[in-house]
Design a protein around this motif. Structure first.
Motif, short mmCIF file in Angstrom:
data_model
loop_
_atom_site.label_atom_id
_atom_site.label_comp_id
_atom_site.label_asym_id
_atom_site.label_seq_id
_atom_site.Cartn_x
_atom_site.Cartn_y
_atom_site.Cartn_z
N PRO A 1 44.51 30.80 36.21
CA PRO A 1 43.88 30.56 37.51
C PRO A 1 42.37 30.45 37.42
O PRO A 1 41.75 29.80 38.24
CB PRO A 1 44.30 31.78 38.34
N ASP A 2 41.76 31.08 36.42
CA ASP A 2 40.30 31.04 36.35
C ASP A 2 39.78 29.92 35.46
O ASP A 2 38.58 29.83 35.22
CB ASP A 2 39.74 32.40 35.91
N ARG B 1 41.20 31.81 43.62
CA ARG B 1 41.97 31.42 42.45
C ARG B 1 41.18 31.53 41.16
O ARG B 1 41.70 31.95 40.14
CB ARG B 1 42.46 29.98 42.65
N THR B 2 39.92 31.14 41.21
CA THR B 2 39.15 31.09 39.97
C THR B 2 38.22 32.27 39.81
O THR B 2 37.63 32.46 38.76
CB THR B 2 38.26 29.83 39.94
N GLN C 1 35.50 32.47 41.34
CA GLN C 1 34.12 31.93 41.46
C GLN C 1 33.68 31.94 42.90
O GLN C 1 34.32 31.34 43.72
CB GLN C 1 34.09 30.48 40.98
N THR D 1 39.57 28.29 46.35
CA THR D 1 39.08 28.10 44.98
C THR D 1 38.43 29.38 44.49
O THR D 1 38.59 29.77 43.33
CB THR D 1 38.05 26.95 44.93
N PHE E 1 48.96 31.01 39.89
CA PHE E 1 49.10 30.40 41.21
C PHE E 1 49.83 29.08 41.01
O PHE E 1 49.30 28.16 40.41
CB PHE E 1 47.73 30.11 41.83
N ARG F 1 43.55 39.83 42.77
CA ARG F 1 43.66 38.64 41.94
C ARG F 1 43.92 38.96 40.47
O ARG F 1 44.69 38.26 39.79
CB ARG F 1 42.38 37.82 42.06
#
Lengths: 312, 366
Positions: A262-263, B363-364, B366, B360, B220, B214
């Motif tokens: 996911p990252d 998920r990331t 960031q 986003t 995901f 997370r």
């Protein structure tokens, strides 16, 4: 040949092309130019035009470039807002940087692995060369998607590698390999390796052995010969191979989607999100244009390096 | 909202499409539906009865469908968007109104469900319900019992949204749907916020909640979890009802002792509708009406439900559905549970941008 050029059909055609201002040379150039126009310039301008629009709920989902004003005058509606939006939000910068980082690392590894392979093939006796080359190309005969899926089978928690390591007693708990940047790097290097090997091979096989003999005669060790003769002479191959790996890797979408976690932030995924999830075609187009510029810059640089080398 | 079983179906129909040549020819209907969301027999039966050949193609996300529709000239006669997406697409002028005279079987439809769907399409003018379902939690019964105790009952979103509980099950694998329109409302419901809210601060609160867990989420993805739940690769998945139940069925068939079940959390869950609609530029609108009318036949709707394990919106079909499915509260929820379900809302452009950006970030990281 003479019989052919003397035939009425040939002369008739030549006359017709001459009247149209088309020489054989012009035709040969026209085909790639047409290709370039239809498959690069036109789509590029379409993208550029959408990137200046605003999203709206309609068919198509962005504002038109020209609109009739209330007084009937033609107005051009365009703004650079989408580019400003990309600049302002750190997400896009990070995505570009992370894509470049992954592409650079994969290119380096592809080079480190591909060079010895290409070198070995180029130095093998003739009949074996074609077999080895065939082995490099053979994986292309199965779908790329299938091969990436195969890697999922290798890397997963209950996968081949973990099971093997566990049964040998090297590890107690399965390693997490799938859904990491590591898996993405493996996927990219594996997939694009042939693109590195083939141009390198083409270059190395042309290497004049007289140069190597001269170096040996002058007392250079094989190591010194490699670094001072072979490597510099193979630079065009290295550049060609690196570009063929770097360019698709930077925009890669499928491999990070299947193997990445996911990252794993790559620009291909960001583009997908803007286009499909946000339905924001203008921002998606701006993302694509910026990426194109980012990719074109290093290519132009490499090209100029190569040109300078050829002039020397 | 999707299924994966009928890969064979997709490929055979793709072949038919190729053999068929021009899809605009008379006697053809071009259907674009979710992957594995129908049975072959139904399509064969339709061709037998009407002489209309079906050219069938599949997708696996609303986004894919929408991109093709918005680009225009999709060439499809019947498509199956989820109602929240349908609403925006109607606004964009993608669909033509249905001709009720060509759809006598519409009387078979469940009035209550059609009324719910009408919140996205006033008077059901453009679409009828194909199948519906809920977004809940699929889980591996034994792995959860092992980690949280035999007495632990999966009945709350806290299993995935409470960092302490999620941490205890993270090692066996949690998956989230890669679908912000499903995940944000679920997180809001858990926080006690209005799951239909479009306020930025509510999305931010939900994003913060999801970011807090997370690290415990393995991935995901919106379809991978079906096979992963079935073979024990993961133990908890936010998923669509029929898909999780399909995973349960597969796990049972494999007979390796994996037992999967589905729960609708008590804080509430999203009820969604997949709708049959006809694009405005459909090449064969009459055949499209014939197809939709055929799907609304009770025995046809029942046959599809028996295969895909999603409930249909056809009240006349209910008695014809296999008893095993009809009486399963995970498929046809009890009235008490139905009261806790909420429907999705369609976001405007600005909200979309906020949601995509926050998603986003979740998920990331960031």
């Amino acid at each position: 040949m003479n019989a052919l050029t003397r035939s009425p059909v040939w002369r008739g055609t030549a006359w017709l092309f001459g009247r149209l201002g088309l020489s054989g040379r012009g035709l040969v150039i026209a085909i790639p130019m047409l290709w370039f126009l239809v498959f690069f310039l036109v789509p590029f301008f379409v993208l550029g035009r959408i990137s200046l629009a605003e999203p709206r709920i309609a068919l198509p989902p962005y504002t038109p470039l020209f609109e009739r004003g209330p007084d009937g005058s033609l107005q051009i509606i365009a703004s650079l807002e989408n580019y400003w939006f990309l600049w302002e939000d750190a997400l896009y910068r990070n995505a570009y940087l992370s894509s470049i980082r992954i592409a650079v690392i994969s290119t380096v590894f592809a080079l480190l692995i591909g060079y010895p392979i290409a070198y070995y093939i180029a130095r093998s006796p003739e009949p074996r060369q074609s077999i080895l080359l065939l082995m490099v190309i053979l994986p292309f005969w199965t779908s790329f998607l299938l091969r990436v899926y195969a890697w999922m089978g290798f890397l997963r928690r209950e996968g081949v590698i973990n099971n093997m390591l566990m049964s040998m007693g090297v590890i107690d708990t399965p390693l997490v390999m799938l859904q990491t940047d590591f898996a993405v790097l493996i996927g990219i290097v594996y997939t694009y390796l042939p693109f590195m090997i083939l141009p390198l091979y083409a270059n190395l096989t042309k290497l004049d052995s007289a140069h190597l003999e001269a170096a040996a005669d002058l007392g250079a060790s094989p190591m010194v010969t490699f670094f001072t003769v072979t490597l510099p002479l193979s630079m065009p191959g290295i550049i060609a191979g690196s570009m063929l790996v770097f360019i698709p890797a930077i925009g890669e979408y499928v491999i990070p989607a299947l193997l990445g976690g996911p990252d794993t932030l790559m620009i291909g995924r960001v583009l997908w999100d803007e286009f499909f999830s946000s339905r924001d075609w203008p921002v998606a187009s701006a993302v694509a244009i910026v990426m194109l510029v980012l990719v074109v810059a290093p290519i132009m640089w490499l090209q100029s390096v190569q040109n300078r080398r050829e002039l020397d | 909202m999707k299924r994966l079983r009928a890969r064979t179906l997709a490929s055979t129909t793709a072949m038919l499409a190729m053999l068929g040549g021009t899809a605009q020819a008379q006697g053809v209907v071009n259907v674009f539906n979710w992957s594995d969301y129908i049975t072959d027999e139904v399509l064969e039966q339709f061709t037998e009865e009407t002489g209309i050949r079906v050219v069938y193609d599949v997708y696996d996300s609303n986004d894919t469908l929408e991109a093709r529709l918005l680009a225009g000239s999709s060439g499809f006669d019947v498509v199956v968007p989820t109602a929240t997406f349908l609403e925006r697409q109607i606004a964009a002028g993608v669909y033509q109104p249905l001709d009720r005279d060509l759809l006598p079987n519409i009387d078979n439809m469940d009035e209550r469900l059609m009324a719910s769907a009408a919140s996205h399409d006033p008077d059901n003018a453009h679409a009828v319900i194909y199948m519906w379902g809920t977004t809940g939690i699929g889980y591996n019964v034994d792995m959860i019992a092992e980690r949280l105790g035999e007495d632990y009952e999966v009945d709350s979103w806290s299993l995935i949204f409470d960092p302490e509980i999620a941490a205890q099950v993270a090692d066996c694998g949690i998956s989230f749907l890669d679908s912000p329109t499903d995940m944000f409302p679920a997180a809001m419901a858990y926080l006690g916020l209005d799951p239909q809210s479009t306020a930025t601060e509510d999305f931010e609160a939900a994003a913060e909640l999801m970011s807090s867990v997370r690290d415990h989420v393995r991935y995901f993805h919106s379809s991978q979890y079906i096979s992963d739940l079935a073979n024990g690769e993961i133990c908890v998945a936010v998923g669509w009802s029929g898909d999780v139940l399909q995973a349960a069925e597969r796990a049972e068939e494999a007979g390796r002792g994996v037992s999967v079940w589905y729960a609708i959390p008590e804080e509430g869950a999203m009820q969604w509708f997949d709708m049959l609609a006809i694009p405005a530029d459909a090449p064969n609108p009459e055949n499209a009406h014939a197809f939709i009318n055929f799907i609304m036949k009770p025995e046809v709707a029942a046959a599809i439900t028996n295969y895909v394990w999603f409930p249909n919106g056809n009240s006349a079909a209910f008695e014809l559905v296999d008893e095993e499915i009809r009486t399963d509260p995970a498929i046809y929820p009890s009235d008490e549970v139905m009261d806790k379900l909420f429907t999705g809302v369609t976001y405007d452009g600005r909200t979309d941008r906020v949601v995509t950006r926050l998603w986003t970030r979740v998920r990331t990281g960031q």
